[in-house]
Design a protein around this motif. Structure first.
Motif, PDB file in Angstrom:
ATOM      1  N   ASN A   3       5.208  -8.370   2.803  1.00 43.94           N
ATOM      2  CA  ASN A   3       6.039  -7.192   3.033  1.00 43.94           C
ATOM      3  C   ASN A   3       5.280  -5.897   2.802  1.00 43.94           C
ATOM      4  OD1 ASN A   3       8.697  -8.272   3.707  1.00 43.94           O
ATOM      5  ND2 ASN A   3       8.641  -9.161   1.658  1.00 43.94           N
ATOM      6  N   GLU A   4       3.969  -5.963   2.765  1.00 43.93           N
ATOM      7  CA  GLU A   4       3.172  -4.789   2.471  1.00 43.93           C
ATOM      8  C   GLU A   4       2.843  -4.012   3.744  1.00 43.93           C
ATOM      9  OE1 GLU A   4      -0.079  -6.682   0.635  1.00 43.93           O
ATOM     10  OE2 GLU A   4       0.987  -7.108  -1.232  1.00 43.93           O
ATOM     11  N   ALA A  59       0.863   2.984  10.690  1.00 46.33           N
ATOM     12  CA  ALA A  59       1.346   2.087   9.639  1.00 46.33           C
ATOM     13  C   ALA A  59       1.832   0.810  10.309  1.00 46.33           C
ATOM     14  CB  ALA A  59       2.488   2.741   8.858  1.00 46.33           C
ATOM     15  N   GLU A  60       1.455  -0.325   9.736  1.00 44.96           N
ATOM     16  CA  GLU A  60       1.892  -1.600  10.311  1.00 44.96           C
ATOM     17  C   GLU A  60       2.208  -2.602   9.212  1.00 44.96           C
ATOM     18  OE1 GLU A  60      -1.200  -3.193  12.764  1.00 44.96           O
ATOM     19  OE2 GLU A  60      -2.683  -3.225  11.159  1.00 44.96           O
ATOM     20  N   LYS A  61       3.058  -3.555   9.566  1.00 44.25           N
ATOM     21  CA  LYS A  61       3.397  -4.658   8.676  1.00 44.25           C
ATOM     22  C   LYS A  61       3.527  -5.915   9.507  1.00 44.25           C
ATOM     23  CE  LYS A  61       7.445  -5.822   7.233  1.00 44.25           C
ATOM     24  NZ  LYS A  61       8.783  -5.912   6.615  1.00 44.25           N
ATOM     25  N   ASN A  62       2.804  -6.946   9.098  1.00 44.02           N
ATOM     26  CA  ASN A  62       2.817  -8.209   9.839  1.00 44.02           C
ATOM     27  C   ASN A  62       2.505  -8.006  11.322  1.00 44.02           C
ATOM     28  OD1 ASN A  62       3.560  -9.601   7.478  1.00 44.02           O
ATOM     29  ND2 ASN A  62       5.737  -9.227   7.859  1.00 44.02           N
ATOM     30  N   GLY A  63       1.618  -7.070  11.623  1.00 50.87           N
ATOM     31  CA  GLY A  63       1.215  -6.820  13.001  1.00 50.87           C
ATOM     32  C   GLY A  63       2.135  -5.905  13.777  1.00 50.87           C
ATOM     33  N   GLU A  64       3.253  -5.503  13.188  1.00 44.92           N
ATOM     34  CA  GLU A  64       4.195  -4.595  13.859  1.00 44.92           C
ATOM     35  C   GLU A  64       3.870  -3.158  13.482  1.00 44.92           C
ATOM     36  OE1 GLU A  64       8.990  -3.467  14.044  1.00 44.92           O
ATOM     37  OE2 GLU A  64       8.243  -4.963  12.606  1.00 44.92           O
ATOM     38  N   VAL A  65       3.667  -2.310  14.478  1.00 45.16           N
ATOM     39  CA  VAL A  65       3.394  -0.901  14.224  1.00 45.16           C
ATOM     40  C   VAL A  65       4.723  -0.190  13.961  1.00 45.16           C
ATOM     41  CG1 VAL A  65       2.405   1.227  15.128  1.00 45.16           C
ATOM     42  CG2 VAL A  65       1.341  -0.959  15.682  1.00 45.16           C
ATOM     43  N   GLY A  98      10.414   5.539   3.973  1.00 44.43           N
ATOM     44  CA  GLY A  98       9.240   5.882   3.189  1.00 44.43           C
ATOM     45  C   GLY A  98       7.929   5.780   3.942  1.00 44.43           C
ATOM     46  N   ILE A  99       7.977   5.336   5.191  1.00 52.24           N
ATOM     47  CA  ILE A  99       6.745   5.165   5.966  1.00 52.24           C
ATOM     48  C   ILE A  99       6.091   6.515   6.263  1.00 52.24           C
ATOM     49  CG2 ILE A  99       5.765   4.292   8.122  1.00 52.24           C
ATOM     50  CD1 ILE A  99       8.199   2.344   8.177  1.00 52.24           C
ATOM     51  N   GLY A 100       6.909   7.501   6.600  1.00 53.27           N
ATOM     52  CA  GLY A 100       6.372   8.826   6.888  1.00 53.27           C
ATOM     53  C   GLY A 100       5.647   9.419   5.695  1.00 53.27           C
ATOM     54  N   LYS A 101       6.185   9.205   4.509  1.00 55.99           N
ATOM     55  CA  LYS A 101       5.555   9.709   3.291  1.00 55.99           C
ATOM     56  C   LYS A 101       4.178   9.096   3.101  1.00 55.99           C
ATOM     57  CE  LYS A 101       6.088   9.782  -1.741  1.00 55.99           C
ATOM     58  NZ  LYS A 101       6.958   9.408  -2.884  1.00 55.99           N
ATOM     59  N   ILE A 102       4.076   7.780   3.285  1.00 55.84           N
ATOM     60  CA  ILE A 102       2.789   7.101   3.141  1.00 55.84           C
ATOM     61  C   ILE A 102       1.783   7.653   4.141  1.00 55.84           C
ATOM     62  CG2 ILE A 102       1.588   4.897   3.331  1.00 55.84           C
ATOM     63  CD1 ILE A 102       4.170   3.523   2.497  1.00 55.84           C
ATOM     64  N   LEU A 103       2.204   7.773   5.388  1.00 57.13           N
ATOM     65  CA  LEU A 103       1.302   8.265   6.431  1.00 57.13           C
ATOM     66  C   LEU A 103       0.838   9.694   6.144  1.00 57.13           C
ATOM     67  CD1 LEU A 103       3.112   6.827   9.562  1.00 57.13           C
ATOM     68  CD2 LEU A 103       0.733   6.365   8.949  1.00 57.13           C
ATOM     69  N   GLN A 197      -7.578   1.983   1.579  1.00 56.59           N
ATOM     70  CA  GLN A 197      -7.281   0.877   0.678  1.00 56.59           C
ATOM     71  C   GLN A 197      -6.457   1.359  -0.505  1.00 56.59           C
ATOM     72  OE1 GLN A 197      -7.629  -2.295   0.981  1.00 56.59           O
ATOM     73  NE2 GLN A 197      -6.950  -2.858  -1.082  1.00 56.59           N
ATOM     74  N   ASN A 198      -6.783   2.542  -1.025  1.00 60.10           N
ATOM     75  CA  ASN A 198      -6.010   3.096  -2.126  1.00 60.10           C
ATOM     76  C   ASN A 198      -4.568   3.320  -1.705  1.00 60.10           C
ATOM     77  OD1 ASN A 198      -8.193   3.163  -3.843  1.00 60.10           O
ATOM     78  ND2 ASN A 198      -8.763   5.268  -3.345  1.00 60.10           N
ATOM     79  N   GLU A 199      -4.356   3.822  -0.489  1.00 59.59           N
ATOM     80  CA  GLU A 199      -3.003   4.056   0.003  1.00 59.59           C
ATOM     81  C   GLU A 199      -2.296   2.728   0.238  1.00 59.59           C
ATOM     82  OE1 GLU A 199       0.163   6.200   0.525  1.00 59.59           O
ATOM     83  OE2 GLU A 199      -1.770   7.118   0.145  1.00 59.59           O
ATOM     84  N   TYR A 200      -3.048   1.719   0.685  1.00 57.71           N
ATOM     85  CA  TYR A 200      -2.482   0.390   0.901  1.00 57.71           C
ATOM     86  C   TYR A 200      -1.942  -0.174  -0.404  1.00 57.71           C
ATOM     87  CZ  TYR A 200      -2.574  -4.692   1.582  1.00 57.71           C
ATOM     88  OH  TYR A 200      -2.267  -6.026   1.615  1.00 57.71           O
ATOM     89  N   VAL A 201      -2.688   0.007  -1.499  1.00 64.38           N
ATOM     90  CA  VAL A 201      -2.240  -0.471  -2.804  1.00 64.38           C
ATOM     91  C   VAL A 201      -0.972   0.262  -3.214  1.00 64.38           C
ATOM     92  CG1 VAL A 201      -2.810  -0.524  -5.267  1.00 64.38           C
ATOM     93  CG2 VAL A 201      -4.535  -1.160  -3.577  1.00 64.38           C
ATOM     94  N   GLN A 202      -0.932   1.596  -2.983  1.00 63.55           N
ATOM     95  CA  GLN A 202       0.242   2.360  -3.353  1.00 63.55           C
ATOM     96  C   GLN A 202       1.477   1.964  -2.546  1.00 63.55           C
ATOM     97  OE1 GLN A 202       0.452   4.609  -5.878  1.00 63.55           O
ATOM     98  NE2 GLN A 202      -1.640   3.976  -6.376  1.00 63.55           N
ATOM     99  N   SER A 203       1.269   1.506  -1.322  1.00 58.49           N
ATOM    100  CA  SER A 203       2.385   1.194  -0.432  1.00 58.49           C
ATOM    101  C   SER A 203       3.007  -0.174  -0.712  1.00 58.49           C
ATOM    102  CB  SER A 203       1.943   1.276   1.026  1.00 58.49           C
ATOM    103  OG  SER A 203       1.076   0.201   1.348  1.00 58.49           O
ATOM    104  N   LYS A 204       2.431  -0.948  -1.594  1.00 61.04           N
ATOM    105  CA  LYS A 204       2.933  -2.290  -1.849  1.00 61.04           C
ATOM    106  C   LYS A 204       4.372  -2.278  -2.355  1.00 61.04           C
ATOM    107  CE  LYS A 204      -1.376  -4.797  -2.704  1.00 61.04           C
ATOM    108  NZ  LYS A 204      -2.163  -5.585  -3.682  1.00 61.04           N
ATOM    109  N   LYS A 205       4.770  -1.183  -3.004  1.00 59.48           N
ATOM    110  CA  LYS A 205       6.098  -1.125  -3.572  1.00 59.48           C
ATOM    111  C   LYS A 205       7.177  -0.878  -2.515  1.00 59.48           C
ATOM    112  CE  LYS A 205       4.450   0.594  -8.027  1.00 59.48           C
ATOM    113  NZ  LYS A 205       4.531   1.699  -9.022  1.00 59.48           N
ATOM    114  N   ILE A 206       6.774  -0.456  -1.343  1.00 62.38           N
ATOM    115  CA  ILE A 206       7.748  -0.153  -0.296  1.00 62.38           C
ATOM    116  C   ILE A 206       8.027  -1.421   0.510  1.00 62.38           C
ATOM    117  CG2 ILE A 206       8.179   1.154   1.815  1.00 62.38           C
ATOM    118  CD1 ILE A 206       6.814   3.475   0.630  1.00 62.38           C
ATOM    119  N   MET A 207       9.241  -1.889   0.464  1.00 63.58           N
ATOM    120  CA  MET A 207       9.625  -3.117   1.151  1.00 63.58           C
ATOM    121  C   MET A 207      10.658  -2.753   2.224  1.00 63.58           C
ATOM    122  SD  MET A 207       7.956  -5.242  -0.916  1.00 63.58           S
ATOM    123  CE  MET A 207       8.640  -6.877  -1.003  1.00 63.58           C
ATOM    124  N   ILE A 208      10.449  -3.187   3.450  1.00 65.02           N
ATOM    125  CA  ILE A 208      11.394  -2.860   4.513  1.00 65.02           C
ATOM    126  C   ILE A 208      11.746  -4.112   5.283  1.00 65.02           C
ATOM    127  CG2 ILE A 208      10.587  -0.477   4.738  1.00 65.02           C
ATOM    128  CD1 ILE A 208       9.019  -1.356   7.163  1.00 65.02           C
TER     129      ILE A 208
END
Length: 208
Positions: A3-4, A59-65, A98-103, A197-208
């Motif tokens: 879910n990352e 931003a993508e998850k499981n191959g979905e943009v 929360g995706i926009g915030k990460i980006l 990679q740092n942003e990827y680690v921070q984004s782990k908490k966001i589950m959609i």
């Protein structure tokens, strides 16, 4: 199940997925003032043109943009090179997740590395909401630290209606320390990957 959310630089091959996100904004909203959906080739060329100088992230998850954000020239004149205009588009059914915030966080980190000092956002608005516009973008940018600069009245005509346009800005650097701006394409890939990679680690908490 993974879910990352992962952030990476876009490529020309991503044009179809990104255009699919952008298309409903053109057809159904006043978020963009474009009337016609650009062709796949045109959109791919836009991505490549941006990547020469500025970050274009997705931003993508499981191959979905899920969404994308990028910066571009605020103005082509040389004196404006330390300013950049920012844009973000999120898949319609993934907004407010929360995706926009990460980006935007990652976009800002990379722009700082480049030596960009000022960020500018051009946002369509209306005196009262309608089916084609909302306050979401204004609220989003305000939460990201952008400040209201000014408004152009009735400068965009779409859906048989006049829309205003607001400019917001955010200062991300010290204007007393003006250094040469480094094009995105000239930043070492290992440096960009480390930041992502740092942003990827921070984004782990966001589950959609």
């Amino acid at each position: 199940m993974n879910n990352e959310i992962k952030i990476r630089a876009a490529k020309a091959e991503d044009a179809k997925a990104l255009l699919n996100i952008y298309e409903p904004y053109v057809r159904n909203t006043a978020v963009t003032f474009e009337y016609e959906v650009p062709s796949l080739q045109t959109f791919a060329e836009r991505i490549c043109n941006v990547l020469d100088k500025y970050p274009y992230l997705l931003a993508e998850k499981n191959g979905e943009v899920l969404g994308y954000a990028y910066a571009d020239s605020f103005h082509e004149r040389a004196a404006y090179k330390w300013a950049a205009e920012t844009s973000v588009y999120i898949k319609m059914n993934k907004r407010r997740s929360g995706i926009g915030k990460i980006l935007y966080n990652e976009l800002e980190n990379i722009l700082k590395m480049q030596g960009i000092l000022n960020l500018n956002a051009c946002i369509a608005c209306l005196s009262k909401k309608d089916e084609h516009i909302s306050d979401d973008s204004l609220i989003f940018h305000k939460k990201r630290g952008y400040k209201y600069v000014g408004k152009f009245h009735k400068c965009g005509y779409k859906f048989n209606k006049w829309y205003d346009m607001v400019w917001m800005e955010k200062h991300i650097g010290n204007s007393n320390m003006v250094l040469p701006v480094i094009p995105f394409s000239k930043i070492p890939s290992i440096q960009i990957e480390s930041t992502l990679q740092n942003e990827y680690v921070q984004s782990k908490k966001i589950m959609i």
